[in-house]
Design a protein around this motif. Sequence first.
Motif: not given
Length: 444
Positions: A123-135
Amino acid sequence: MPARTRIALLGLSVGIVLADSSVVTIALPEILAQYDVEIETLAWALTSFNLALALAALPAAFVARRRPTLVFAAGAVVFAAASLTCAFAPSFGVLVGGRTVQGVAGAAVVCAALGLLAGATGADAPAARIWAFAGILGAACGPAAGGILTQLFGWESIFVVQAPLLLLALAALRGVRFTPTFRPLERPHLGANAALLLVSGALVAALFLLVILLINGWRLEPLAAGAVVTVMPISAILAARFAGAIRPLWTRAASGVILISGGLAALGWLPEAGAGWTVPPQLAIGAGLGLALSTLTERALAGRASQVVHGGWTLAARHAGVVLGLLLLTPIFTADLERNGDEALAAGTAYVLDSRIPPLEKLGVAREILAAVDDAEAEARVPDVGQIVTERGEAPAYTDLADSLQDQLDRAATNAFSRSFLAAALLGLAALVPILLDRRDVSL
């Protein structure tokens, strides 16, 4: 490959690339000494990477939405090669060139990783959260990681370590089957991206100038400076972890901005030199970073059909903000450093002349201090004049003079950064404008 392993490797790649925005900060004094360039020129070791990444982010995102595996693989290989070029650069020009290539390749890696994370999480939403947190984790941990590596193995090790880690992340592509979906593009969220740009510009003071103050101003070793700035990533991680408890989103974003600006203002009004005084402001800045960047990135990506492209917009906004911060703050800092240095030298001369050391010794002390100041100016650092004085005698008169002179120089170094921190605080507060204009949107 298990989905959790794939997600971890993709997150690692995003963290490494975005850490590169600030990872060389603590190494800058070592780089300055090796290549013998002006401090304004030295800033291009940071500016080149961030400018290249900002310009390449959107084109990389458009390509990555169709061929994420190819873009990720090519970006990782080129980034690794550019990292090794930086590690063994024979000149500062080659280093800047390598950093520029890193920025372009890094944009490809980070944008493609967002699309691959969506496939790995489903899903897009959890991917965005992981991506933002890693950044966020990468950007916040960059200075601390750079300090540890610089102290233990030399600044070149920063780039040597990056190469195998990025190549390791290529294992995340094993078994990936990606079917592109061509959904209509939407207009980017201008408010969230504008706020990201301004917040990122303000954070330059915390991730760049603070480190220069600790090492060049207060003479901390890179490892000690790295330990001091670990306060920020720890605070950022905790804030991002519990950010969901703050609703609505605009309140969370505004709270983060206020914390960042308040922390920067506190750094601008430090009562005296000393790393301990920077800890409370760093806690505020780190918490604000964790709240603001995660929330604004979530807002910029939420509901966007072509998430990879909108991820490219947020990436471009963040790193354009870093370039803006460097361009705005570096001239203020260098001008204040020169002015405060001249004032400190004049005050130091008065201290020597008024001291109780023997008259014949005063001329020798003054000559040695001037020589030390000249040498230090070439390396853009504050000299240890206290040691110069105490080496000439152990009587109380020498000790008192040494303390007075070093206190004067430390105060001058601290004051030289004051206006830059305050300017960054105002830049951060400007992010409240787009955030508050968007508050009428119920999704924010």
